[in-house]
Design an enzyme around this catalytic site. Structure first.
Site, PDB file in Angstrom:
ATOM      1  N   ASN A  76       0.842  -1.202   0.000  1.00  9.46           N
ATOM      2  CA  ASN A  76       0.000   0.000   0.000  1.00  9.46           C
ATOM      3  C   ASN A  76       0.871   1.244   0.000  1.00  9.46           C
ATOM      4  OD1 ASN A  76       0.495   0.893   2.854  1.00  9.46           O
ATOM      5  ND2 ASN A  76      -0.322  -1.168   3.211  1.00  9.46           N
TER       6      ASN A  76
ATOM      7  N   PRO B 108      -2.973 -11.998  10.476  1.00  2.00           N
ATOM      8  CA  PRO B 108      -3.392 -11.836  11.879  1.00  2.00           C
ATOM      9  C   PRO B 108      -3.557 -10.357  12.203  1.00  2.00           C
ATOM     10  CG  PRO B 108      -1.150 -12.736  11.742  1.00  2.00           C
ATOM     11  CD  PRO B 108      -1.644 -12.566  10.337  1.00  2.00           C
ATOM     12  N   ASP B 109      -4.538  -9.997  13.034  1.00  2.00           N
ATOM     13  CA  ASP B 109      -4.721  -8.598  13.443  1.00  2.00           C
ATOM     14  C   ASP B 109      -3.784  -8.335  14.631  1.00  2.00           C
ATOM     15  OD1 ASP B 109      -5.584  -6.149  14.531  1.00  2.00           O
ATOM     16  OD2 ASP B 109      -7.488  -6.382  13.467  1.00  2.00           O
ATOM     17  N   ILE B 110      -2.646  -7.737  14.326  1.00  2.00           N
ATOM     18  CA  ILE B 110      -1.588  -7.552  15.332  1.00  2.00           C
ATOM     19  C   ILE B 110      -2.099  -6.698  16.493  1.00  2.00           C
ATOM     20  CG2 ILE B 110       0.761  -6.694  15.692  1.00  2.00           C
ATOM     21  CD1 ILE B 110       1.169  -7.029  12.616  1.00  2.00           C
TER      22      ILE B 110
ATOM     23  N   PHE C 262      -4.526   3.157  14.892  1.00  2.00           N
ATOM     24  CA  PHE C 262      -4.868   4.176  13.900  1.00  2.00           C
ATOM     25  C   PHE C 262      -6.000   3.586  13.059  1.00  2.00           C
ATOM     26  CE2 PHE C 262      -2.095   7.922  13.403  1.00  2.00           C
ATOM     27  CZ  PHE C 262      -1.240   7.707  14.481  1.00  2.00           C
TER      28      PHE C 262
ATOM     29  N   LYS D  31     -13.853   0.234  15.601  1.00  2.00           N
ATOM     30  CA  LYS D  31     -12.551  -0.435  15.755  1.00  2.00           C
ATOM     31  C   LYS D  31     -12.038  -0.314  17.195  1.00  2.00           C
ATOM     32  CE  LYS D  31     -11.106  -0.048  10.937  1.00  2.00           C
ATOM     33  NZ  LYS D  31     -10.393   0.658   9.903  1.00  2.00           N
TER      34      LYS D  31
ATOM     35  N   LYS E 231     -11.687  -3.973  18.891  1.00  2.00           N
ATOM     36  CA  LYS E 231     -10.314  -4.422  19.163  1.00  2.00           C
ATOM     37  C   LYS E 231      -9.924  -4.167  20.620  1.00  2.00           C
ATOM     38  CE  LYS E 231      -8.800  -3.616  14.382  1.00  2.00           C
ATOM     39  NZ  LYS E 231      -7.647  -3.660  13.498  1.00  2.00           N
TER      40      LYS E 231
HETATM   41  O1  PMT Z   1       2.747   6.189   6.476  1.00  2.00           O
HETATM   42  P1  PMT Z   1       2.117   7.507   6.031  1.00  2.00           P
HETATM   43  O2  PMT Z   1       2.273   7.739   4.551  1.00  2.00           O
HETATM   44  O3  PMT Z   1       2.568   8.668   6.874  1.00  2.00           O
HETATM   45  O4  PMT Z   1       0.538   7.384   6.258  1.00  2.00           O
HETATM   46  C1  PMT Z   1       0.054   7.274   7.562  1.00  2.00           C
HETATM   47  C2  PMT Z   1      -1.126   6.281   7.668  1.00  2.00           C
HETATM   48  C3  PMT Z   1      -2.310   6.824   6.900  1.00  2.00           C
HETATM   49  C4  PMT Z   1      -0.735   4.906   7.115  1.00  2.00           C
HETATM   50  C5  PMT Z   1      -1.422   6.152   9.211  1.00  2.00           C
HETATM   51  O5  PMT Z   1      -1.789   7.408   9.721  1.00  2.00           O
HETATM   52  C6  PMT Z   1      -2.526   5.144   9.468  1.00  2.00           C
HETATM   53  O6  PMT Z   1      -3.712   5.424   9.377  1.00  2.00           O
HETATM   54  N1  PMT Z   1      -2.137   3.888   9.821  1.00  2.00           N
HETATM   55  C7  PMT Z   1      -3.053   2.771   9.971  1.00  2.00           C
HETATM   56  C8  PMT Z   1      -3.439   2.250   8.615  1.00  2.00           C
HETATM   57  C9  PMT Z   1      -4.356   1.049   8.697  1.00  2.00           C
HETATM   58  O7  PMT Z   1      -3.933  -0.048   8.452  1.00  2.00           O
HETATM   59  O8  PMT Z   1      -5.574   1.327   9.136  1.00  2.00           O
HETATM   60  P2  PMT Z   1      -6.749   0.212   9.328  1.00  2.00           P
HETATM   61  O9  PMT Z   1      -7.950   1.038   9.656  1.00  2.00           O
HETATM   62  O10 PMT Z   1      -6.782  -0.677   8.153  1.00  2.00           O
HETATM   63  O11 PMT Z   1      -6.270  -0.633  10.571  1.00  2.00           O
HETATM   64  C10 PMT Z   1      -6.667  -0.320  11.917  1.00  2.00           C
HETATM   65  C11 PMT Z   1      -5.521  -0.615  12.882  1.00  2.00           C
HETATM   66  O12 PMT Z   1      -5.244  -2.021  12.899  1.00  2.00           O
HETATM   67  C12 PMT Z   1      -4.228   0.083  12.556  1.00  2.00           C
HETATM   68  O13 PMT Z   1      -3.677   0.569  13.773  1.00  2.00           O
HETATM   69  C13 PMT Z   1      -3.355  -1.020  11.972  1.00  2.00           C
HETATM   70  O14 PMT Z   1      -1.962  -0.783  12.270  1.00  2.00           O
HETATM   71  C14 PMT Z   1      -3.869  -2.248  12.685  1.00  2.00           C
HETATM   72  N2  PMT Z   1      -3.771  -3.527  11.935  1.00  2.00           N
HETATM   73  C15 PMT Z   1      -4.394  -3.669  10.740  1.00  2.00           C
HETATM   74  C16 PMT Z   1      -4.329  -4.884  10.078  1.00  2.00           C
HETATM   75  C17 PMT Z   1      -3.593  -5.940  10.642  1.00  2.00           C
HETATM   76  N3  PMT Z   1      -3.503  -7.116  10.055  1.00  2.00           N
HETATM   77  N4  PMT Z   1      -2.971  -5.766  11.815  1.00  2.00           N
HETATM   78  C18 PMT Z   1      -3.046  -4.587  12.465  1.00  2.00           C
HETATM   79  O15 PMT Z   1      -2.465  -4.433  13.543  1.00  2.00           O
END
Ligand code: PMT
Length: 374
Positions: free
Chosen positions: A171, A266-268, A284, A298, A302
């Site tokens: 991504n 896996p959702d870390i 985030f 979320k 979570k």
């Molecule tokens: O890196 P930049 O270009 O500065 O951009 C920053 C950002 C937009 C990437 C950052 O601010 C951000 O939003 N990061 C989280 C992106 C994301 O994966 O969002 P999500 O809504 O899909 O996931 C929710 C949370 O679960 C996140 O904290 C993510 O780290 C976590 N996650 C998601 C999937 C997974 N398999 N394991 C996780 O831990």
């Protein structure tokens, strides 16, 4: 003041306007007796060079000490902040770029520059940032000990899920937001570990970095480190799906359309939040729609202590300099308006520190579990 600064305005003008003594000479005999350059270097809480010319930035990056200001910069243990001001070509010149990268790698904080109309009549990056912004940046760049003795684990950047040895699913995350969070935590006095996906950023000074490529690697590194950290901030854009099996050799182009079998990663974040002694866990949320509802969902599903939601697109979120955040925690919310990611990270860190403290105080007042004997 450097000799170049004194060409623009006299030391007397600056002294009269600021009401403070102005130092200009490295070996001013009268000043050496009162406050010599080493005393000045020790006295300062922060050293701010504003405006910083291309020439001074080059001298600073090479560690010269041939006038008062450059000597002071070498002799001080205080944080150094540099606000560049120069013509856009000079700012974009590879020599200046290299100097800036070196300075940032040494922990020097860059304030600006802004972009716009320049004194030379050109338009572009290189303008000194506005005085109000400068003051704000200096205040928020101030180091604190608010997280002294606390260990913070941050994830940043994208993951790569390989399809074959040369192709992957990934991504647009640049890692900037996560690196800014690691820097803000370090500035607050925490011991910081940053688990980073593949990005092309210089890691913040004094932060230990673990480089990973895939979500599987990020999962094992984070779960290892989470067992002993106090705060976990999950800024990484971890892939939600990966190929069930990566092909061992480069897939050949065929007439038929290939089918990729994907499985969930896996959702870390959720796993860390579910640990028996879970750290204070901050997620985030990257959303293109229903920002508030999706983020709150979320936070709850979570079982997080906090979530920072960013709307992605329109110049915010992924792979851009600026961002804006809606922060939610059980029973509270705060909006952080559009700002450079480093500034935003410092503001978010303030909220995290306050909530982390409240939570640890609540836990220490909880009655200890009573022992049951049979
Ligand atoms: O890196 P930049 O270009 O500065 O951009 C920053 C950002 C937009 C990437 C950052 O601010 C951000 O939003 N990061 C989280 C992106 C994301 O994966 O969002 P999500 O809504 O899909 O996931 C929710 C949370 O679960 C996140 O904290 C993510 O780290 C976590 N996650 C998601 C999937 C997974 N398999 N394991 C996780 O831990």
């Amino acid at each position: 003041m450097t000799p170049a600064a004194a060409e623009f305005i006299t030391p007397l003008t600056l002294q009269a306007l600021s009401g403070n003594p102005v130092h200009t000479d490295l070996l001013d005999h009268a000043a050496e007796a009162a406050m010599g350059h080493i005393e000045l270097a020790r006295w300062a809480d922060a050293v701010i060079i504003a405006p910083a010319t291309a020439n001074f930035i080059a001298r600073l990056s090479n560690g010269l000490a041939d006038d008062l200001l450059s000597t002071l910069c070498l002799a001080t243990a205080a944080p150094l902040l540099v606000a560049p001001a120069m013509n856009r070509q000079m700012w974009q010149n590879p020599a200046t770029r290299e100097n800036i990268v070196r300075l940032e790698a040494r922990g020097v904080t860059l304030l600006g520059p802004a972009s716009g109309a320049q004194a030379c009549g050109e338009m572009g990056p290189g303008r000194l940032i506005d005085p109000e912004e400068l003051v704000q940046a200096i205040v928020s760049a101030g180091r604190t000990n608010r997280l002294a003795g606390v260990s913070v684990l941050v994830s940043a950047g994208p993951t790569r899920e390989f399809i074959d040895p040369v192709r992957y699913i990934s991504n647009r995350s640049s890692g900037r937001m996560g690196y800014a969070m690691a820097k803000a935590a370090e500035e607050a006095g925490a011991a910081v570990t940053l688990v980073s996906g593949p990005v092309s950023l210089t890691p913040p000074a004094r932060v230990s970095v673990i480089d990973i490529t895939s979500s599987g690697q990020m999962h094992s590194e984070i779960l290892d480190a989470a067992a002993t950290c106090d705060i976990f901030i999950s800024s990484a854009a971890v892939a939600d799906y990966r190929t069930r099996e990566a092909a061992p050799n480069k897939m050949k182009k065929k007439d038929s359309e290939p089918v990729l079998h994907l499985e969930k990663t896996p959702d870390i974040l959720a796993e860390v939040a579910a640990l028996p002694n879970a750290p204070f866990t901050v997620g985030f949320a990257a959303e293109t729609e229903n920002l508030h509802d999706n983020a709150k969902q979320k936070l709850k599903s979570k079982n997080l202590d906090m979530i920072a939601a960013n709307r992605v697109g329109d110049g915010l979120g992924f792979d851009v300099e600026e961002n804006a955040l809606e922060v939610f925690w059980p029973g509270g919310t705060q909006s952080l308006g559009t700002a450079p990611k480093e500034n935003l990270a410092r503001q978010l860190m303030e909220i995290i520190v306050a909530r982390y403290r409240e939570k640890t105080a609540e836990q220490s007042h909880e009655p200890a579990e009573t022992e049951v004997s049979d």
